[in-house]
Write a protein that holds these residues in place. Structure first.
Motif, PDB file in Angstrom:
ATOM      1  N   ARG A 174      67.579  35.516   0.117  1.00 23.55           N
ATOM      2  CA  ARG A 174      68.450  36.684  -0.034  1.00 23.55           C
ATOM      3  C   ARG A 174      67.809  37.935   0.567  1.00 23.55           C
ATOM      4  NH1 ARG A 174      73.202  35.941   0.165  1.00 23.55           N
ATOM      5  NH2 ARG A 174      73.937  37.594  -1.209  1.00 23.55           N
ATOM      6  N   VAL A 175      66.508  38.102   0.378  1.00 22.93           N
ATOM      7  CA  VAL A 175      65.814  39.250   0.963  1.00 22.93           C
ATOM      8  C   VAL A 175      65.844  39.153   2.485  1.00 22.93           C
ATOM      9  CG1 VAL A 175      63.552  40.352   1.237  1.00 22.93           C
ATOM     10  CG2 VAL A 175      64.363  39.710  -1.041  1.00 22.93           C
ATOM     11  N   ASP A 176      65.589  37.963   3.008  1.00 20.31           N
ATOM     12  CA  ASP A 176      65.623  37.766   4.459  1.00 20.31           C
ATOM     13  C   ASP A 176      67.025  38.021   5.005  1.00 20.31           C
ATOM     14  OD1 ASP A 176      64.673  37.190   6.982  1.00 20.31           O
ATOM     15  OD2 ASP A 176      64.655  35.014   6.707  1.00 20.31           O
ATOM     16  N   GLN A 177      68.033  37.480   4.323  1.00 23.36           N
ATOM     17  CA  GLN A 177      69.413  37.697   4.765  1.00 23.36           C
ATOM     18  C   GLN A 177      69.765  39.181   4.762  1.00 23.36           C
ATOM     19  OE1 GLN A 177      71.414  35.019   1.958  1.00 23.36           O
ATOM     20  NE2 GLN A 177      72.129  33.784   3.688  1.00 23.36           N
ATOM     21  N   ALA A 178      69.332  39.888   3.730  1.00 17.43           N
ATOM     22  CA  ALA A 178      69.629  41.323   3.649  1.00 17.43           C
ATOM     23  C   ALA A 178      69.014  42.072   4.824  1.00 17.43           C
ATOM     24  CB  ALA A 178      69.114  41.888   2.324  1.00 17.43           C
ATOM     25  N   GLY A 179      67.765  41.751   5.152  1.00 18.84           N
ATOM     26  CA  GLY A 179      67.109  42.417   6.274  1.00 18.84           C
ATOM     27  C   GLY A 179      67.763  42.096   7.604  1.00 18.84           C
ATOM     28  N   ILE A 180      68.059  40.819   7.818  1.00 22.49           N
ATOM     29  CA  ILE A 180      68.688  40.394   9.073  1.00 22.49           C
ATOM     30  C   ILE A 180      70.077  41.008   9.215  1.00 22.49           C
ATOM     31  CG2 ILE A 180      69.618  38.408  10.325  1.00 22.49           C
ATOM     32  CD1 ILE A 180      66.556  38.578  10.362  1.00 22.49           C
ATOM     33  N   ARG A 181      70.830  41.009   8.129  1.00 21.65           N
ATOM     34  CA  ARG A 181      72.191  41.553   8.193  1.00 21.65           C
ATOM     35  C   ARG A 181      72.192  43.071   8.322  1.00 21.65           C
ATOM     36  NH1 ARG A 181      74.383  37.277   3.635  1.00 21.65           N
ATOM     37  NH2 ARG A 181      75.340  35.786   5.090  1.00 21.65           N
ATOM     38  N   LEU A 182      71.245  43.734   7.680  1.00 20.70           N
ATOM     39  CA  LEU A 182      71.133  45.183   7.849  1.00 20.70           C
ATOM     40  C   LEU A 182      70.863  45.509   9.312  1.00 20.70           C
ATOM     41  CD1 LEU A 182      70.904  48.100   6.926  1.00 20.70           C
ATOM     42  CD2 LEU A 182      68.557  47.610   6.171  1.00 20.70           C
ATOM     43  N   ALA A 183      69.958  44.768   9.933  1.00 22.15           N
ATOM     44  CA  ALA A 183      69.689  44.973  11.358  1.00 22.15           C
ATOM     45  C   ALA A 183      70.949  44.738  12.181  1.00 22.15           C
ATOM     46  CB  ALA A 183      68.574  44.034  11.824  1.00 22.15           C
ATOM     47  N   GLY A 184      71.699  43.703  11.828  1.00 22.11           N
ATOM     48  CA  GLY A 184      72.926  43.408  12.554  1.00 22.11           C
ATOM     49  C   GLY A 184      73.937  44.536  12.460  1.00 22.11           C
ATOM     50  N   ALA A 225      63.907  33.544   9.397  1.00 21.84           N
ATOM     51  CA  ALA A 225      65.202  33.042   9.870  1.00 21.84           C
ATOM     52  C   ALA A 225      65.111  32.516  11.297  1.00 21.84           C
ATOM     53  CB  ALA A 225      66.251  34.147   9.790  1.00 21.84           C
ATOM     54  N   THR A 226      65.793  31.412  11.550  1.00 21.41           N
ATOM     55  CA  THR A 226      65.872  30.865  12.899  1.00 21.41           C
ATOM     56  C   THR A 226      66.901  31.651  13.704  1.00 21.41           C
ATOM     57  OG1 THR A 226      67.640  29.306  12.345  1.00 21.41           O
ATOM     58  CG2 THR A 226      65.358  28.577  11.978  1.00 21.41           C
ATOM     59  N   GLY A 227      66.898  31.440  15.003  1.00 21.08           N
ATOM     60  CA  GLY A 227      67.882  32.102  15.848  1.00 21.08           C
ATOM     61  C   GLY A 227      69.306  31.762  15.444  1.00 21.08           C
ATOM     62  N   THR A 228      69.524  30.508  15.081  1.00 24.01           N
ATOM     63  CA  THR A 228      70.860  30.077  14.647  1.00 24.01           C
ATOM     64  C   THR A 228      71.261  30.769  13.353  1.00 24.01           C
ATOM     65  OG1 THR A 228      70.576  27.908  15.688  1.00 24.01           O
ATOM     66  CG2 THR A 228      72.253  28.083  13.967  1.00 24.01           C
ATOM     67  N   GLU A 229      70.307  30.876  12.418  1.00 19.89           N
ATOM     68  CA  GLU A 229      70.596  31.544  11.147  1.00 19.89           C
ATOM     69  C   GLU A 229      70.888  33.025  11.365  1.00 19.89           C
ATOM     70  OE1 GLU A 229      68.089  29.007   7.830  1.00 19.89           O
ATOM     71  OE2 GLU A 229      66.985  30.375   9.162  1.00 19.89           O
ATOM     72  N   ILE A 230      70.106  33.660  12.215  1.00 19.94           N
ATOM     73  CA  ILE A 230      70.326  35.079  12.489  1.00 19.94           C
ATOM     74  C   ILE A 230      71.732  35.305  13.041  1.00 19.94           C
ATOM     75  CG2 ILE A 230      69.650  36.998  13.990  1.00 19.94           C
ATOM     76  CD1 ILE A 230      66.753  35.992  13.730  1.00 19.94           C
TER      77      ILE A 230
END
Length: 363
Positions: free
Chosen positions: A236-246, A184-189
């Protein structure tokens, strides 16, 4: 409200394990790399030194009938966004309400650290569930479990296909999945972490609706299907990881770790301290160690001083984060050989020890 509750209960007889073992652990590993230093410290404390990946599948393995409906939500196809939000909001026992419940438990100052330990394990898992499209799907086929297909010359079903079969087809190890999917890019994160859990589920619902149109009973899943949808799975896996961290950063970025006064009254066993070489610290995540190394660089970032051993940042073998009274040592350590004792955590793929007691550092 009653209608959706019944829909959820109808799925209890089917085992729903989203993303499989590799997927859930990869999501947790991605999340771990995007935690703030303080969040990583607090999470490690609540998990009693276990890594997030180590507890990522606990909620499936636990098989608690009372929380079985927490892993998914079944809905009819064709809902508008407004109808979708209304249906989920009116239910009190699905993956959406479970995420809200576990987050509320982690904020509750009256709960014991043992209760928060369990809530955190659920949250780590449920965020992954919310991003698996077939966990936001129809009741009549039990989330795709009764839609039989063939893939890699073997029989399977639509749910299992998306849980693990498509991921397994890549032939990647768990660590490689986490590494290759975390793009994920910074903008996506920033965008993904600003989205609410309702948005995560709406995304999954839209994908599962498409899958129902593009996957027929008895279908031979070919390479074209795989190439089209493996990119969706990676995201979806990347989004799940990034959002869990968030979510964890929101909960714990300014929090203090559990102490003996907030923990449940159980006998405390002194941690075993292992003396290891600096180059081996990376393999000691979750352990209490003593190690020695030369300070190559340090940086005062306000809330703490980051001291890098073994090499200068970003090639350090270990970062020692000095907080509280220990922060005063920062200016004295440059270019010195030091001995440090503490719990090793993973911070963005690098080992780190957080020190608040100056006595834990000798030089």
């Amino acid at each position: 409200m009653k209608k959706l509750s019944v829909i959820c209960l109808l799925g209890l007889s089917i085992t729903l394990i989203s993303w499989g073992f590799k997927g859930h652990r990869a999501i947790a590993t991605i999340a771990q790399k995007h935690l703030s230093s303080n969040t990583a410290y607090v999470v490690s404390a609540y998990l009693k030194g276990e890594g997030m990946a180590d507890v990522a599948t606990w909620a499936d393995e636990n098989k608690n009938p009372k929380t079985a409906a927490w892993h998914y939500v079944n809905l009819p196809l064709g809902l508008t966004r407004e109808a979708f939000v209304k249906a989920i909001s009116e239910s009190d026992n699905n993956v959406y309400t479970a995420i809200l419940k576990t987050e509320a438990q982690l904020k509750d100052k009256n709960l014991s650290s043992e209760q928060k330990y369990e809530a955190l394990k659920y949250l780590i898992h449920l965020v992954g569930d919310a991003h698996q499209p077939m966990h936001v799907s129809r009741k009549e086929d039990k989330g795709g479990n009764t839609i039989q297909v063939r893939f890699d010359n073997k029989g399977t079903n639509l749910h299992s296909l998306w849980d693990s079969k498509l991921i397994d087809h890549e032939g990647l190890s768990e660590s490689d999945i986490a590494k290759n999917y975390d793009v994920a890019t910074g903008t996506e994160i920033k965008q993904w972490q600003s989205d609410s859990p309702m948005e995560w589920l709406w995304e999954s619902y839209q994908i599962s609706s498409e899958l129902y149109m593009n996957t027929k009973p008895g279908q031979q899943i070919d390479e074209a299907y795989y190439q089209k949808y493996i990119t969706v799975i990676r995201k979806r896996v990347d989004q799940a990881g990034i959002r869990l961290a968030g979510e964890l950063n929101k909960l714990f970025n300014s929090a203090t770790p559990p102490t003996a006064t907030t923990a449940t009254a159980v006998p405390q066993v002194a941690a075993t301290v292992t003396n290891i070489k600096l180059e081996d610290v990376k393999n000691a995540i979750g352990k209490t160690v003593t190690t020695q190394g030369k300070v190559f660089s340090s940086k005062d970032i306000g809330s703490m001083v980051l001291v890098n051993l073994g090499a200068a940042y970003p090639n350090q073998m270990l970062t020692v984060a000095l907080k509280g009274k220990a922060k005063e040592l920062g200016a004295q350590l440059e270019n010195k050989m030091i001995t440090v004792e503490g719990d090793v955590i993973d911070y963005k793929g690098k080992p780190e020890i957080i020190i608040t007691d100056p006595a834990k550092i000798k030089f």
